[in-house]
Write an enzyme that holds these catalytic residues in place. Structure first.
Site, PDB file in Angstrom:
ATOM      1  N   ASP A  39      -5.344  -7.858  11.649  1.00  0.00           N
ATOM      2  CA  ASP A  39      -4.903  -7.672  10.260  1.00  0.00           C
ATOM      3  C   ASP A  39      -3.968  -8.797   9.823  1.00  0.00           C
ATOM      4  OD1 ASP A  39      -4.868  -6.380   7.813  1.00  0.00           O
ATOM      5  OD2 ASP A  39      -3.189  -5.075   8.337  1.00  0.00           O
ATOM      6  N   GLY A  95       0.835  -1.190   0.000  1.00  0.00           N
ATOM      7  CA  GLY A  95       0.000   0.000   0.000  1.00  0.00           C
ATOM      8  C   GLY A  95       0.873   1.244   0.000  1.00  0.00           C
ATOM      9  N   LYS A 126      10.558   0.544   8.237  1.00  0.00           N
ATOM     10  CA  LYS A 126       9.255   0.775   7.610  1.00  0.00           C
ATOM     11  C   LYS A 126       8.846   2.229   7.800  1.00  0.00           C
ATOM     12  CE  LYS A 126       5.272  -0.447   9.493  1.00  0.00           C
ATOM     13  NZ  LYS A 126       4.136  -1.277   9.965  1.00  0.00           N
TER      14      LYS A 126
END
Length: 428
Positions: free
Chosen positions: A260, A148, A166
């Site tokens: 998730d 994403g 990240k």
């Protein structure tokens, strides 16, 4: 208190020295009384008193000098000791302040991290300049993968210290704080290790341990199409993920729902050991918030969560079942049929999972005919139970784990003993 201890012997000494002086003074008083009664010997006693007065004066001067000298010595010792203690505290404080700022080089960052690694609620804080240098100014050549709007970079601090960085979404401060909060407290072999974080202006960065083989999604659906993942490795990955979920659901205090779970959040190290990552949406099990942001990825989200917003640990079990189907079939969780229609892996696989004659045909070609068929049926049965539409029909993750461990060879962390040794390709 220390000064009292030092003055005590001095006080005793002063009493001892003053006793004969007081006794002499008493004698003088008695002599004066006697003088009134015997005027005949007045002249002799006057001489005696003059000598005594001199001795008393000398004694008082000597005693005063001794007391003054002792007092000055004690005062000097106390002053020196106080100065030494003050210097020691100042040095200790300077050392602490220096330790807090030890993030200006890769070596200092490692030391900072190693000092804090054994503290359950602490992680290192990295300087932005360090991350910039380690990722070659966040160049495209340093990108490991993209998910994403999130980008993961390889960071080379030096030849012995590498990590994954990240870059979090710029408008997701709450999720960033949530992930740091959870991962800084978690210590489990199948949960990714958070090494630290960095906040620079509006940018947020998370620094993880480096997982050399990337994500399960990349391994299954990338250029290699699962060719590196043998049957036993896939089962071991499933067991690793189940162990991570069992820790969250059963052993974490309070219990946690990941919210998730998907193949892109299952990361693989150099030996294909799996670790669960991305805890930005994780929350305490059983808690419901009126304004709770919907999370999850299409194809992995449980039906009750989509329809009613109901979230429990069984939601994670459903997502685990989808990952297990990915490992079996090599297919993505969602397949686009047309521009406006798609088919989920669950709806496509369910009719064939329950039919033993059709089951082999839906397997990933990489693993077809490489396993014991009895074991295949067992894994398929576990997957079917996990993706049941009704949450109460789904098993606890602990039961899932106990069902899969006997199918994984001992050499890979299970309890299965096989007669033929696992090849180097299988064990990696």
């Amino acid at each position: 208190m220390n000064l009292l201890v030092l003055f005590l012997p001095v006080w005793v000494l002063s009493i001892s020295l003053s006793s004969p002086i007081l006794h002499a003074a008493s004698s003088i008083s008695v002599s004066q009384n006697a003088q009134a009664e015997s005027p005949g010997i007045q002249e002799v006693r006057a001489v005696h008193h003059q000598n005594l007065d001199k001795r008393i004066l000398i004694g008082l001067v000597a005693c005063s000098g001794l007391l003054g000298g002792v007092f000055l010595i004690i005062l000097y010792v106390w002053f020196c000791r106080h100065k030494t203690l003050k210097h020691s505290r100042s040095k200790s404080q300077d050392t602490t302040e220096a330790a807090k700022g030890e993030t200006l080089s890769s070596v200092n960052a490692k030391l900072n991290y190693s000092r804090m690694a054994d503290k359950k609620s602490s992680v290192a804080i990295f300087e932005y300049q360090m991350l910039e240098a380690a990722t070659n100014s966040f160049s495209t050549s340093s990108i490991i993968r993209e998910s994403g709007s999130r980008i993961i970079y390889r960071a080379n601090f030096d030849e012995h210290f590498q990590a994954a960085v990240k870059k979090a979404d710029s408008d997701a401060d709450k999720e960033f704080e949530n992930e740091v909060s959870w991962l800084s407290k978690m210590r489990h072999q199948n949960i990714i290790k958070l090494m630290g974080y960095c906040i620079h202006d509006q940018s947020r960065f998370l620094v993880y341990e480096l997982m050399e083989n990337g994500s399960l999604e990349t391994q299954l659906h990338g250029p290699n199409r699962g060719s590196s993942l043998t049957w036993y490795l896939r089962l071991r990955i499933a067991v690793d993920v189940a162990r991570a979920l069992e820790y969250l659901h059963e052993h974490s205090n309070p219990p946690v729902v990941h919210r998730d779970l998907k193949s892109s959040n299952v990361l693989l190290d150099s030996n294909f050991n799996a670790k669960l990552s991305d805890f930005e949406f994780a929350m305490v099990s059983g808690m419901q918030h009126k304004n709770m942001k919907m999370s999850g990825t299409l194809g992995y989200v449980a039906p009750e969560y989509i329809s009613h917003g109901k979230l429990t640990d069984k939601s994670d079990v459903y997502a685990f079942g989808v990952v297990l189907l990915e490992l079996l079939t090599g297919r993505k969780p969602i397949v686009n049929m047309t521009s406006h229609q798609y088919q989920s892996l669950v709806s496509w696989a369910m009719p064939q999972l329950t039919d033993r004659s059709k089951l082999p045909s839906i397997l990933d070609p990489v693993i077809r005919d490489t396993m014991d068929w009895k074991h295949l049926y067992q894994v398929a049965a576990v997957a079917v139970l996990c993706v049941q539409a009704e949450p109460s029909y789904r098993p606890l993750i602990t039961d899932v784990l106990h069902s899969l461990i006997p199918l994984v060879p001992v050499e890979l962390g299970g309890s299965l003993r096989i007669t033929e040794p696992i090849s180097s390709e299988n064990s990696h």
